[in-house]
Motif scaffolding. Structure first.
Motif, PDB file in Angstrom:
ATOM      1  N   UNK A 109       0.747  -1.353   0.053  1.00 18.66           N
ATOM      2  CA  UNK A 109      -0.027  -0.105   0.039  1.00 18.66           C
ATOM      3  C   UNK A 109       0.901   1.241  -0.168  1.00 18.66           C
ATOM      4  N   UNK A 110       2.102   1.316  -0.090  1.00 18.66           N
ATOM      5  CA  UNK A 110       3.092   2.352  -0.213  1.00 18.66           C
ATOM      6  C   UNK A 110       4.064   2.324  -1.418  1.00 18.66           C
ATOM      7  N   UNK A 111       3.945   3.399  -1.999  1.00 21.88           N
ATOM      8  CA  UNK A 111       4.928   3.611  -3.211  1.00 21.88           C
ATOM      9  C   UNK A 111       6.466   3.502  -2.809  1.00 21.88           C
ATOM     10  N   UNK A 112       7.254   3.154  -3.733  1.00 21.03           N
ATOM     11  CA  UNK A 112       9.114   3.034  -3.297  1.00 21.03           C
ATOM     12  C   UNK A 112       9.027   4.754  -2.965  1.00 21.03           C
ATOM     13  N   UNK A 113       8.726   5.600  -3.895  1.00 15.61           N
ATOM     14  CA  UNK A 113       8.932   6.928  -3.603  1.00 15.61           C
ATOM     15  C   UNK A 113       8.738   7.654  -2.355  1.00 15.61           C
ATOM     16  N   UNK A 114       7.370   6.998  -1.891  1.00 10.07           N
ATOM     17  CA  UNK A 114       6.968   7.596  -0.507  1.00 10.07           C
ATOM     18  C   UNK A 114       7.844   7.132   0.452  1.00 10.07           C
ATOM     19  N   UNK A 115       7.957   5.601   0.337  1.00  8.29           N
ATOM     20  CA  UNK A 115       9.054   5.141   1.599  1.00  8.29           C
ATOM     21  C   UNK A 115      10.223   5.840   1.704  1.00  8.29           C
ATOM     22  N   UNK A 116      11.001   6.118   0.299  1.00  6.17           N
ATOM     23  CA  UNK A 116      12.232   6.745   0.375  1.00  6.17           C
ATOM     24  C   UNK A 116      12.181   8.337   1.012  1.00  6.17           C
ATOM     25  N   UNK A 117      11.328   8.926   0.670  1.00  5.14           N
ATOM     26  CA  UNK A 117      11.060  10.410   1.311  1.00  5.14           C
ATOM     27  C   UNK A 117      10.818  10.178   2.738  1.00  5.14           C
ATOM     28  N   UNK A 118       9.859   9.309   3.166  1.00  3.67           N
ATOM     29  CA  UNK A 118       9.564   9.311   4.617  1.00  3.67           C
ATOM     30  C   UNK A 118      10.905   9.024   5.613  1.00  3.67           C
ATOM     31  N   UNK A 119      11.512   7.959   4.904  1.00  6.79           N
ATOM     32  CA  UNK A 119      12.935   7.682   5.581  1.00  6.79           C
ATOM     33  C   UNK A 119      13.970   8.814   5.564  1.00  6.79           C
ATOM     34  N   UNK A 120      13.967   9.378   4.462  1.00  8.32           N
ATOM     35  CA  UNK A 120      15.039  10.580   4.448  1.00  8.32           C
ATOM     36  C   UNK A 120      14.513  11.606   5.684  1.00  8.32           C
ATOM     37  N   UNK A 121      13.316  11.756   5.849  1.00  4.44           N
ATOM     38  CA  UNK A 121      12.932  12.914   6.711  1.00  4.44           C
ATOM     39  C   UNK A 121      13.136  12.344   8.183  1.00  4.44           C
ATOM     40  N   UNK A 122      12.886  10.887   8.293  1.00  3.89           N
ATOM     41  CA  UNK A 122      13.007  10.476   9.650  1.00  3.89           C
ATOM     42  C   UNK A 122      14.483  10.389   9.985  1.00  3.89           C
ATOM     43  N   UNK A 123      15.457  10.247   9.090  1.00  8.27           N
ATOM     44  CA  UNK A 123      16.729   9.864   9.249  1.00  8.27           C
ATOM     45  C   UNK A 123      17.367  11.549   9.343  1.00  8.27           C
ATOM     46  N   UNK A 124      16.901  12.478   8.883  1.00  9.13           N
ATOM     47  CA  UNK A 124      17.562  13.764   8.749  1.00  9.13           C
ATOM     48  C   UNK A 124      18.442  14.255   9.790  1.00  9.13           C
ATOM     49  N   UNK A 125      17.548  14.041  11.206  1.00  7.47           N
ATOM     50  CA  UNK A 125      17.958  14.432  12.401  1.00  7.47           C
ATOM     51  C   UNK A 125      19.434  13.907  12.816  1.00  7.47           C
ATOM     52  N   UNK A 126      19.363  12.564  12.341  1.00  3.77           N
ATOM     53  CA  UNK A 126      20.469  11.700  12.842  1.00  3.77           C
ATOM     54  C   UNK A 126      21.619  11.981  11.820  1.00  3.77           C
ATOM     55  N   UNK A 127      21.308  12.306  10.641  1.00 10.96           N
ATOM     56  CA  UNK A 127      22.521  13.039   9.749  1.00 10.96           C
ATOM     57  C   UNK A 127      23.266  14.119  10.012  1.00 10.96           C
ATOM     58  N   UNK A 128      22.523  15.065  11.097  1.00 13.02           N
ATOM     59  CA  UNK A 128      23.213  16.494  11.437  1.00 13.02           C
ATOM     60  C   UNK A 128      23.971  16.111  12.548  1.00 13.02           C
ATOM     61  N   UNK A 129      24.021  14.837  13.253  1.00 15.17           N
ATOM     62  CA  UNK A 129      24.873  14.488  14.054  1.00 15.17           C
ATOM     63  C   UNK A 129      26.294  13.732  13.364  1.00 15.17           C
TER      64      UNK A 129
END
Length: 201
Positions: A109-129
């Motif tokens: 029920x979830x497109x690949x691009x939607x998965x990728x966008x959401x994972x990027x948003x969720x991991x962005x705080x960790x990327x800052x560190x």
């Protein structure tokens, strides 16, 4: 290449935001591994199966998508029966099967691009560190999801080639060429990713 694993639909799971689906999957995984009571695990398995079928995927397609993973789960359950007990085997089967079906429902029920966008948003705080590169992780997840149907199709092609030659379809004679072809595809994709500058390292 084949299309992704997601299918069109208007089920409640289709309408649920991607983040909600990931949270649901995460919470369900924790809950399933904390519970050993079959009075809870059996209804949980039935609920996950019903949720998967509610996506409109159809019983035949649903079985084709999950049969290899469920077969692996069955082997693990059999091992637990041999080395532990029948109760432990049923617990393992219900727990893992429920998780597989729920994950398959989320993927359907979830497109690949939607998965990728959401994972990027969720991991962005960790990327800052400096812990991860969010884009690399989301790309890896997207590639895994994208190649699942391709791997299944390659396996079917190899099995059909065996049957056409009058050879028995055995795990060793099909898995070895499947692994070789998959590794070749992985090398090709890695070179394409590097050539386009998606990764700094």
């Amino acid at each position: 290449m084949l299309n992704g694993l997601d299918i069109e639909g208007d089920s409640p799971l289709h309408r649920l935001p991607v983040r909600g689906k990931l949270v649901l999957l995460f919470v369900a995984a924790i809950g399933l591994f904390l519970v050993s009571d079959l009075r809870l695990l059996v209804p949980a398995l039935a609920l996950c199966a019903a949720l998967y079928l509610s996506t409109g995927i159809g019983l035949g397609n649903a079985l084709r998508r999950t049969r290899l993973v469920l077969f692996t789960v069955l082997i693990l359950a059999g091992a637990n029966y041999l080395f532990h007990s029948l109760h432990e085997a049923v617990v393992v089967f219900c727990r893992l099967s429920a998780l597989v079906l729920l994950a398959a429902a989320v993927t359907a029920t979830t497109g690949i691009s939607a998965f990728m966008d959401e994972i990027t948003r969720l991991l962005t705080p960790l990327e800052r560190f400096g812990f991860v590169r969010a884009a690399d992780v989301s790309l890896a997840v997207g590639l895994v999801i994208r190649f699942v149907p391709e791997i299944f199709a390659r396996y079917q092609d190899i099995a059909d080639a065996h049957r056409a030659r009058g050879l028995p379809v055995r795990p060793l004679t099909t898995l070895v060429p499947l692994i070789i072809l998959t590794l070749k595809d992985a090398d090709t994709i890695a070179m394409a990713i590097d050539a386009r500058g998606f990764r700094r390292h």
